[in-house]
Motif scaffolding. Structure first.
Motif, short mmCIF file in Angstrom:
data_model
loop_
_atom_site.label_atom_id
_atom_site.label_comp_id
_atom_site.label_asym_id
_atom_site.label_seq_id
_atom_site.Cartn_x
_atom_site.Cartn_y
_atom_site.Cartn_z
N TYR A 166 -3.12 -10.01 15.52
CA TYR A 166 -4.10 -10.55 16.46
C TYR A 166 -3.71 -10.18 17.90
CZ TYR A 166 -5.27 -13.15 12.31
OH TYR A 166 -5.63 -13.48 11.03
N GLY A 167 -2.51 -9.61 18.04
CA GLY A 167 -2.02 -9.15 19.34
C GLY A 167 -2.07 -7.64 19.39
N ASP A 168 -1.03 -7.05 19.96
CA ASP A 168 -0.96 -5.60 20.13
C ASP A 168 -0.10 -4.97 19.03
OD1 ASP A 168 -2.47 -5.62 22.52
OD2 ASP A 168 -0.67 -6.16 23.65
N VAL A 169 -0.41 -3.72 18.70
CA VAL A 169 0.39 -2.98 17.74
C VAL A 169 0.53 -1.54 18.20
CG1 VAL A 169 -1.56 -2.38 16.24
CG2 VAL A 169 0.73 -2.47 15.29
N GLN A 170 1.74 -1.00 18.05
CA GLN A 170 2.01 0.41 18.29
C GLN A 170 2.62 0.95 17.01
OE1 GLN A 170 4.71 0.30 21.61
NE2 GLN A 170 3.08 0.57 23.08
N ILE A 171 2.06 2.02 16.48
CA ILE A 171 2.52 2.57 15.21
C ILE A 171 3.02 3.99 15.44
CG2 ILE A 171 1.89 3.17 12.85
CD1 ILE A 171 -0.23 0.97 12.99
N GLY A 172 4.26 4.25 15.04
CA GLY A 172 4.85 5.57 15.17
C GLY A 172 4.28 6.54 14.14
N SER A 173 4.89 7.70 14.04
CA SER A 173 4.42 8.71 13.09
C SER A 173 5.07 8.51 11.73
CB SER A 173 4.72 10.11 13.62
OG SER A 173 6.11 10.31 13.73
N ASN A 174 4.38 8.96 10.71
CA ASN A 174 4.86 8.93 9.33
C ASN A 174 5.21 7.51 8.86
OD1 ASN A 174 5.32 10.32 6.93
ND2 ASN A 174 7.52 10.38 7.31
N VAL A 175 4.35 6.54 9.17
CA VAL A 175 4.51 5.17 8.70
C VAL A 175 3.72 5.04 7.40
CG1 VAL A 175 4.05 2.73 9.20
CG2 VAL A 175 4.87 4.27 11.01
N THR A 176 4.35 4.48 6.36
CA THR A 176 3.67 4.38 5.07
C THR A 176 3.60 2.93 4.60
OG1 THR A 176 5.73 4.78 3.85
CG2 THR A 176 4.35 6.69 4.33
N PHE A 177 2.53 2.66 3.88
CA PHE A 177 2.30 1.35 3.27
C PHE A 177 2.06 1.61 1.79
CE2 PHE A 177 0.89 1.22 7.64
CZ PHE A 177 1.41 0.02 8.11
N THR A 178 2.96 1.12 0.93
CA THR A 178 2.83 1.35 -0.50
C THR A 178 2.94 0.02 -1.25
OG1 THR A 178 5.21 1.74 -0.76
CG2 THR A 178 3.82 3.67 -0.33
N ALA A 179 2.47 0.03 -2.49
CA ALA A 179 2.53 -1.18 -3.32
C ALA A 179 2.84 -0.80 -4.75
CB ALA A 179 1.21 -1.92 -3.25
N ASP A 180 3.66 -1.62 -5.39
CA ASP A 180 3.90 -1.44 -6.82
C ASP A 180 2.61 -1.70 -7.58
OD1 ASP A 180 6.52 -0.81 -6.38
OD2 ASP A 180 7.36 -2.68 -7.14
N GLU A 181 2.60 -1.35 -8.85
CA GLU A 181 1.39 -1.42 -9.67
C GLU A 181 0.73 -2.80 -9.66
OE1 GLU A 181 0.68 -0.94 -14.34
OE2 GLU A 181 1.56 0.80 -13.37
N GLU A 182 1.50 -3.87 -9.67
CA GLU A 182 0.93 -5.20 -9.74
C GLU A 182 0.96 -5.92 -8.38
OE1 GLU A 182 2.61 -7.39 -12.97
OE2 GLU A 182 2.31 -5.75 -14.36
N SER A 183 1.05 -5.17 -7.31
CA SER A 183 1.13 -5.74 -5.96
C SER A 183 0.02 -5.18 -5.09
CB SER A 183 2.49 -5.39 -5.33
OG SER A 183 3.53 -5.88 -6.10
N THR A 184 -0.19 -5.86 -3.96
CA THR A 184 -1.21 -5.43 -3.01
C THR A 184 -0.64 -5.52 -1.60
OG1 THR A 184 -2.94 -6.32 -4.42
CG2 THR A 184 -3.54 -5.84 -2.15
N LEU A 185 -0.90 -4.52 -0.78
CA LEU A 185 -0.48 -4.53 0.63
C LEU A 185 -1.66 -4.10 1.48
CD1 LEU A 185 1.74 -4.86 2.78
CD2 LEU A 185 2.27 -2.46 2.43
#
Length: 88
Positions: free
Chosen positions: A69-88
């Motif tokens: 809800y505030g500010d975000v700065q995202i660098g390069s090559n940032v990944t978001f992954t999830a195992d088979e029974e998980s959610t992100l």
């Protein structure tokens, strides 16, 4: 609750639901991996999330979220992954 500036410099496991408050900044350094177990990170209004390069967020179990809800700065090559029974 994270109410003052915090710098994560090494790999972490998140099993809770931290909230960044009080105009604080959560900084995740380059090359850090965060394993999330049914965890929810919230960045309140007026606060900041700074994600370095080559950072990985990995949902291991359950539903994990990052609410900004505030500010975000995202660098390069940032990944978001999830195992088979998980959610992100």
């Amino acid at each position: 609750e994270i109410s003052q500036n915090l710098n994560l410099t090494s790999n972490m496991v998140s099993r809770f639901s931290p909230t960044v408050t009080n105009d604080a900044t959560l900084t995740i350094d380059d090359n850090v991996s965060i394993d999330m177990y049914n965890s929810e990170l919230t960045i309140e209004e007026g606060c900041s999330l700074v994600i370095g390069d080559n950072v990985e967020f990995h949902a291991i179990r359950g539903i994990s979220k990052i609410n900004v809800y505030g500010d975000v700065q995202i660098g390069s090559n940032v990944t978001f992954t999830a195992d088979e029974e998980s959610t992100l």
